[in-house]
Design a protein around this motif. Sequence first.
Motif, mmCIF file in Angstrom:
data_model
loop_
_atom_site.group_PDB
_atom_site.id
_atom_site.type_symbol
_atom_site.label_atom_id
_atom_site.label_comp_id
_atom_site.label_asym_id
_atom_site.label_seq_id
_atom_site.Cartn_x
_atom_site.Cartn_y
_atom_site.Cartn_z
ATOM 1 N N VAL A 1 31.399 59.063 49.370
ATOM 2 C CA VAL A 1 32.342 59.269 48.262
ATOM 3 C C VAL A 1 33.340 58.125 48.111
ATOM 4 N N PRO A 2 33.999 57.630 49.184
ATOM 5 C CA PRO A 2 34.922 56.496 48.983
ATOM 6 C C PRO A 2 34.243 55.262 48.411
ATOM 7 N N ALA A 3 33.022 54.984 48.832
ATOM 8 C CA ALA A 3 32.322 53.800 48.337
ATOM 9 C C ALA A 3 31.933 53.959 46.872
ATOM 10 N N THR A 4 31.377 55.116 46.511
ATOM 11 C CA THR A 4 31.005 55.332 45.111
ATOM 12 C C THR A 4 32.240 55.397 44.218
ATOM 13 N N THR A 5 33.339 55.932 44.738
ATOM 14 C CA THR A 5 34.583 55.945 43.964
ATOM 15 C C THR A 5 35.080 54.531 43.714
ATOM 16 N N PHE A 6 34.967 53.669 44.730
ATOM 17 C CA PHE A 6 35.367 52.277 44.572
ATOM 18 C C PHE A 6 34.514 51.578 43.515
ATOM 19 N N LEU A 7 33.205 51.833 43.507
ATOM 20 C CA LEU A 7 32.330 51.223 42.517
ATOM 21 C C LEU A 7 32.693 51.674 41.099
ATOM 22 N N LEU A 8 32.879 52.981 40.923
ATOM 23 C CA LEU A 8 33.196 53.499 39.594
ATOM 24 C C LEU A 8 34.571 53.036 39.128
ATOM 25 N N ALA A 9 35.548 53.033 40.050
ATOM 26 C CA ALA A 9 36.894 52.591 39.684
ATOM 27 C C ALA A 9 36.903 51.111 39.313
ATOM 28 N N THR A 10 36.091 50.306 39.990
ATOM 29 C CA THR A 10 35.996 48.880 39.647
ATOM 30 C C THR A 10 35.350 48.692 38.281
ATOM 31 N N ALA A 11 34.309 49.475 38.006
ATOM 32 C CA ALA A 11 33.631 49.367 36.716
ATOM 33 C C ALA A 11 34.543 49.785 35.566
ATOM 34 N N LEU A 12 35.433 50.740 35.811
ATOM 35 C CA LEU A 12 36.348 51.220 34.781
ATOM 36 C C LEU A 12 37.632 50.405 34.698
ATOM 37 N N GLY A 13 37.768 49.399 35.569
ATOM 38 C CA GLY A 13 38.964 48.561 35.550
ATOM 39 C C GLY A 13 40.160 49.164 36.255
ATOM 40 N N MET A 14 39.962 50.247 36.986
ATOM 41 C CA MET A 14 41.064 50.890 37.713
ATOM 42 C C MET A 14 41.294 50.259 39.078
ATOM 43 N N GLU A 15 40.326 49.505 39.555
ATOM 44 C CA GLU A 15 40.414 48.849 40.863
ATOM 45 C C GLU A 15 40.233 47.354 40.666
ATOM 46 N N LYS A 16 41.187 46.558 41.154
ATOM 47 C CA LYS A 16 41.112 45.110 41.033
ATOM 48 C C LYS A 16 40.393 44.523 42.249
ATOM 49 N N VAL A 17 39.497 43.590 41.974
ATOM 50 C CA VAL A 17 38.713 42.959 43.030
ATOM 51 C C VAL A 17 38.978 41.458 43.011
ATOM 52 N N ASN A 18 39.363 40.929 44.165
ATOM 53 C CA ASN A 18 39.583 39.496 44.339
ATOM 54 C C ASN A 18 38.667 39.012 45.457
ATOM 55 N N VAL A 19 37.638 38.262 45.087
ATOM 56 C CA VAL A 19 36.639 37.841 46.068
ATOM 57 C C VAL A 19 37.214 36.910 47.124
ATOM 58 N N ARG A 20 38.396 36.360 46.883
ATOM 59 C CA ARG A 20 39.035 35.505 47.883
ATOM 60 C C ARG A 20 39.900 36.285 48.846
ATOM 61 N N SER A 21 40.071 37.572 48.594
ATOM 62 C CA SER A 21 40.904 38.411 49.451
ATOM 63 C C SER A 21 40.041 39.091 50.502
ATOM 64 N N LEU A 22 40.542 39.130 51.724
ATOM 65 C CA LEU A 22 39.795 39.737 52.820
ATOM 66 C C LEU A 22 39.617 41.229 52.614
ATOM 67 N N ARG A 23 40.632 41.888 52.085
ATOM 68 C CA ARG A 23 40.527 43.343 51.891
ATOM 69 C C ARG A 23 39.510 43.680 50.807
ATOM 70 N N SER A 24 39.422 42.852 49.747
ATOM 71 C CA SER A 24 38.418 43.082 48.716
ATOM 72 C C SER A 24 37.017 42.846 49.261
ATOM 73 N N ILE A 25 36.873 41.811 50.097
ATOM 74 C CA ILE A 25 35.574 41.554 50.728
ATOM 75 C C ILE A 25 35.180 42.734 51.612
ATOM 76 N N ALA A 26 36.160 43.308 52.328
ATOM 77 C CA ALA A 26 35.880 44.451 53.191
ATOM 78 C C ALA A 26 35.408 45.651 52.380
ATOM 79 N N LYS A 27 36.048 45.884 51.226
ATOM 80 C CA LYS A 27 35.644 47.017 50.394
ATOM 81 C C LYS A 27 34.259 46.807 49.785
ATOM 82 N N ILE A 28 33.981 45.574 49.357
ATOM 83 C CA ILE A 28 32.658 45.283 48.796
ATOM 84 C C ILE A 28 31.585 45.402 49.875
ATOM 85 N N LEU A 29 31.855 44.812 51.051
ATOM 86 C CA LEU A 29 30.887 44.871 52.144
ATOM 87 C C LEU A 29 30.685 46.300 52.623
ATOM 88 N N GLY A 30 31.779 47.058 52.724
ATOM 89 C CA GLY A 30 31.664 48.447 53.146
ATOM 90 C C GLY A 30 30.867 49.284 52.163
#
Length: 374
Positions: free
Chosen positions: A109-138
């Motif tokens: 659920v947390p991973a699918t929520t992150f995907l949907l929130a990113t697609a809807l623009g509710m979650e910001k993703v910065n590929v240069r940020s370690l925390r964003s990389i962790a969320k994408i990798l997770g």
Amino acid sequence: MGGFDDFKPVVAMFGLQFTYAALSLLARASLLQGLSPRVFVVYRQAAATLFISPVAFLWRKSHRTSLGLKSFSLIFLASLIGVAINQNIYFEGMYLASSSMASATGNLVPATTFLLATALGMEKVNVRSLRSIAKILGTAICVCGAIVMALLRGPKLLNAEFHLLANSIFASEGDSWLLGCVLLIGSACCWSIWLILQVPMSASHPDHLSLSAWMCFISTIQCAVITFFLEQDPEAWKIDSKLGIATILYAGIVGSGISFFVQSWCISQRGPLFSAMFNPLATVIVTILAAIFLHEEIYTGSLAGAIGVVAGLYLVLWGKAKDLVEINEETEPKLQIDYDHTVKPAVDEKLSSCKCDLSKPLLSDVSADETNPV
């Protein structure tokens, strides 16, 4: 606050995971005895409605809230996706796969929520940020783990002697397992959509207890309509076994009623990340107890996939925790500046006024002249 009070949320979350594990085991046992998954969902939501509606009514007497058309529309949509569709495909998937698989896919659920929130623009993703990389990798690890659980079962670890019994219950074990896993993954996606809908729904109608009561009531009607069209056997509505009745009452009152209050209290005390960290514990409990009491088969591929899902879950949670830390670091200096410019001058003004008042005599000269005229 100290002593045992600091450990109350931890104890509550441990107890809640055992509650969820017991619900999974009881539901799986009842379904194997012939209880229809669709009928079970209807009765469960009806029991939850009867339990939570009086509490919400008494609460509403002291907290007046109105339900507008926008709020009702959001509640209807959330009930349809997050309860009616979600619960039906979840318990159908549990019946076709296993209770341990159902519990393991809940960690998606947390991973699918992150995907949907990113697609809807509710979650910001910065590929240069370690925390964003962790969320994408997770998220990627969670998805890969779910695919491994569904497709690469591997050799059996436990309960291999029950292979013939399992085949006698299901006509096509491989097809049933795969379909069950697909339904369980779909259930996790529905739950993620429900979580995202909580944002506009809570903003439109902030009374959470009233929201829960309305969702239980509306979802009961929705599930009844779905079951009326999908359930071909009228006898399926009859609950003959005591286990089935006990499971329905337990799922409605404890699983949907009491757990709501415990979960809300823990989140208010420690936050949503603290609550999500305990979810894999239910998976471990269900896997062990299901193998002992329900003789569910455990496969190496499924176990490896479940471990991958849990590892991906904690990576996503770590990334979200870093987001919260950065938000707190950004807001604290602003609060300190506001405090310095507003609170401290006000305090200084009060202190200076107090000093001025204390330096004056208790009776001024004017009052003395008025009380003692010449």
